[in-house]
Design a protein around this motif. Structure first.
Motif, PDB file in Angstrom:
ATOM      1  N   MET A  32      10.345   2.508  13.348  1.00 53.13           N
ATOM      2  CA  MET A  32      10.680   3.855  12.904  1.00 53.13           C
ATOM      3  C   MET A  32      12.056   3.936  12.251  1.00 53.13           C
ATOM      4  N   SER A  33      12.894   2.948  12.483  1.00 52.28           N
ATOM      5  CA  SER A  33      14.238   2.963  11.895  1.00 52.28           C
ATOM      6  C   SER A  33      14.258   2.341  10.497  1.00 52.28           C
ATOM      7  N   ALA A  34      13.120   1.863  10.006  1.00 51.37           N
ATOM      8  CA  ALA A  34      13.061   1.273   8.662  1.00 51.37           C
ATOM      9  C   ALA A  34      13.327   2.350   7.608  1.00 51.37           C
ATOM     10  N   ASP A  35      13.736   1.916   6.422  1.00 55.49           N
ATOM     11  CA  ASP A  35      14.165   2.830   5.373  1.00 55.49           C
ATOM     12  C   ASP A  35      12.990   3.632   4.811  1.00 55.49           C
ATOM     13  N   MET A  36      13.326   4.779   4.212  1.00 53.80           N
ATOM     14  CA  MET A  36      12.326   5.637   3.599  1.00 53.80           C
ATOM     15  C   MET A  36      11.813   5.033   2.287  1.00 53.80           C
ATOM     16  N   LEU A  37      10.599   5.433   1.945  1.00 53.40           N
ATOM     17  CA  LEU A  37      10.010   5.121   0.645  1.00 53.40           C
ATOM     18  C   LEU A  37       9.465   6.409   0.046  1.00 53.40           C
ATOM     19  N   GLY A  38       9.384   6.474  -1.270  1.00 57.22           N
ATOM     20  CA  GLY A  38       8.706   7.588  -1.908  1.00 57.22           C
ATOM     21  C   GLY A  38       7.236   7.568  -1.568  1.00 57.22           C
ATOM     22  N   GLN A  39       6.615   8.745  -1.490  1.00 66.26           N
ATOM     23  CA  GLN A  39       5.244   8.806  -0.972  1.00 66.26           C
ATOM     24  C   GLN A  39       4.221   8.141  -1.887  1.00 66.26           C
ATOM     25  N   PHE A  40       4.557   7.937  -3.154  1.00 67.65           N
ATOM     26  CA  PHE A  40       3.628   7.254  -4.051  1.00 67.65           C
ATOM     27  C   PHE A  40       4.170   5.904  -4.517  1.00 67.65           C
ATOM     28  N   ASP A  41       5.219   5.434  -3.875  1.00 67.76           N
ATOM     29  CA  ASP A  41       5.715   4.077  -4.120  1.00 67.76           C
ATOM     30  C   ASP A  41       4.573   3.099  -3.790  1.00 67.76           C
ATOM     31  N   PRO A  42       4.348   2.091  -4.633  1.00 65.47           N
ATOM     32  CA  PRO A  42       3.267   1.143  -4.338  1.00 65.47           C
ATOM     33  C   PRO A  42       3.392   0.495  -2.964  1.00 65.47           C
ATOM     34  N   GLU A  43       4.626   0.271  -2.498  1.00 62.31           N
ATOM     35  CA  GLU A  43       4.784  -0.296  -1.162  1.00 62.31           C
ATOM     36  C   GLU A  43       4.322   0.693  -0.091  1.00 62.31           C
ATOM     37  N   MET A  44       4.593   1.970  -0.330  1.00 60.39           N
ATOM     38  CA  MET A  44       4.192   2.992   0.631  1.00 60.39           C
ATOM     39  C   MET A  44       2.670   3.124   0.675  1.00 60.39           C
ATOM     40  N   THR A  45       2.036   3.192  -0.469  1.00 57.03           N
ATOM     41  CA  THR A  45       0.576   3.321  -0.476  1.00 57.03           C
ATOM     42  C   THR A  45      -0.091   2.060   0.069  1.00 57.03           C
ATOM     43  N   PHE A  46       0.582   0.894  -0.104  1.00 57.63           N
ATOM     44  CA  PHE A  46       0.080  -0.339   0.504  1.00 57.63           C
ATOM     45  C   PHE A  46       0.094  -0.209   2.027  1.00 57.63           C
TER      46      PHE A  46
END
Length: 408
Positions: A32-46
């Motif tokens: 839970m302490s990992a950094d934020m990503l944009g909601q449509f960032d490919p890493e996030m959708t992955f």
């Protein structure tokens, strides 16, 4: 307790051995302490796609529509019922404890025409009882709780999905208290929609509600989106659907968000997605059957220890949850005084009860990260000391010895 305001948060350490929430696994907290990503960032959708795949295994299903609803476990319940129940739809609810009553409250707010199968707290329904109620009431939706922590009983669900389909009934079950600790055999049971939470056997914090939806239920939910606002009514008989009243809990919209379309519905709760993903990884690394066996062993040891203190266990052994145990508070013992001693002297929390069982039973959880030998033994030792301090003639040392004998 008085203290200066607005200091850095520094909560006391507690061993949470009640019916939930329980202590989260350290790996989940680190995730839970990992950094934020944009909601449509490919890493996030992955990560979203990975999470769906992980929870298909946790739910023991092939359902395509398996994802997260942002919010506590109740968000999953409300999203499921809001999306399945149209205003005026006849809805049958199995009520054997506090959380069956919750289903009724939510369904009532949704405008359902409610019928109930009520049983005394601590009992479970047979398939014949459920079928008889379905035949009598002819509902559109059937809803129940798998493991009701208010009674510590687990409702058998094998065959219930097939039974509902036979009568063209959509089925829903809440598995918040059992997911990750007892088998949730979604495909075998044939239940249309099942939702859970992280804060119990999954070993995470409250705030995310995993959910899985059959293709049959998904078709029904999607069909409700194709209506024009304000022109439908519950009295229509032309087969058209009534639009889901809630925006946030509209599963059709959430499904579009989790699908390849990535249609914006909300901003995904990134840290909670990390938590849910890590919790599922931990469960599957241990192995489902190994995890179920660990919960059973911890519960068995706890019960052995409680009985060695001459305490009476609540409910039916045949249908007892393997992760929450109820026990009768001994006569002339102040249950809250015992709980206070355990919390203040030992830093251990056990649960009180609701409704007709309030003040009559305690509830002790052996779930997730806490379903291990030393935490069970610490809880039994603390309970023994607290009971003795309140004047209960407990045989000293018997509980820990009895529990230890349950482990190889």
């Amino acid at each position: 307790m008085s203290r200066p305001p607005f200091l850095q948060i520094d909560p006391p350490q507690r061993l949470l051995m009640g019916p939930g929430p329980i202590n989260a696994h350290p790996r989940v907290l680190r995730a839970m302490s990992a950094d934020m990503l944009g909601q449509f960032d490919p890493e996030m959708t992955f990560y979203m796609n990975e999470t769906m795949a992980l929870y298909r295994q946790v739910f023991m299903t092939e359902n395509r529509w398996t994802f997260l609803v942002d919010g506590t476990a109740r968000a999953g319940i409300e999203a499921a019922l809001a999306s399945l129940i149209e205003p005026g739809a006849l809805t049958l609810i199995l009520r054997t404890g506090r959380f069956g009553l919750l289903l009724s409250e939510i369904a009532e707010r949704l405008g359902a025409d409610i019928r109930v199968l009520d049983l005394p707290w601590g009992e479970t329904a047979t398939p014949d009882q459920i079928e008889e109620a379905i035949k009598q009431h002819r509902p559109r939706v059937f809803a129940c709780i798998h493991g009701d922590t208010s009674t510590t009983m687990a409702q058998p669900l094998d065959g219930i999905g097939e039974l509902c389909r036979r009568y063209d009934v959509l089925s829903y079950a809440d598995v918040t208290a059992t997911l990750g600790g007892m088998p949730v055999r979604t495909d075998q049971w044939g239940i249309d929609v099942i939702s859970g939470g992280l804060q119990k056997c999954m070993g995470g914090p409250p705030g995310s509600a995993p959910i899985t939806i059959s293709d049959r239920a998904a078709d029904f939910i999607m069909s409700r989106r194709h209506v024009e606002a304000g022109i439908r009514s519950s009295s229509q008989t032309d087969g058209s659907r009534i639009r889901i009243a809630s925006n946030y809990f509209d599963l059709a919209m959430i499904m579009d968000y989790w699908s390849e379309k990535r249609l914006n519905h909300h901003t995904e709760a990134t840290s909670m997605l990390y938590a849910a993903r890590e919790a599922a990884c931990i469960v599957l690394e241990e192995g489902l059957e190994n995890r179920f066996a660990r919960h059973t062993q911890a519960s068995t040891a706890l019960i052995a220890g409680l009985r060695a203190m001459n305490l009476e266990i609540f409910g039916q052994d045949a249908h007892r949850m393997t992760n929450v145990t109820g026990l009768w508070i001994p006569e002339n013992i102040n249950g809250e005084a015992v709980r206070t001693r355990m919390r203040e002297d030992f830093g251990i929390e056990i649960g009180t009860a609701f409704g007709p069982l309030a003040g009559r039973i305690w509830r002790i959880g052996t779930m997730g990260y806490n379903a291990v030998k030393h935490k069970v033994l610490l809880t039994l030792g603390a309970l023994e000391a607290a009971l003795a301090a309140e004047g209960y003639p407990v045989p000293r040392g018997a509980a820990v010895d009895a529990a230890l004998a349950c482990w190889p």
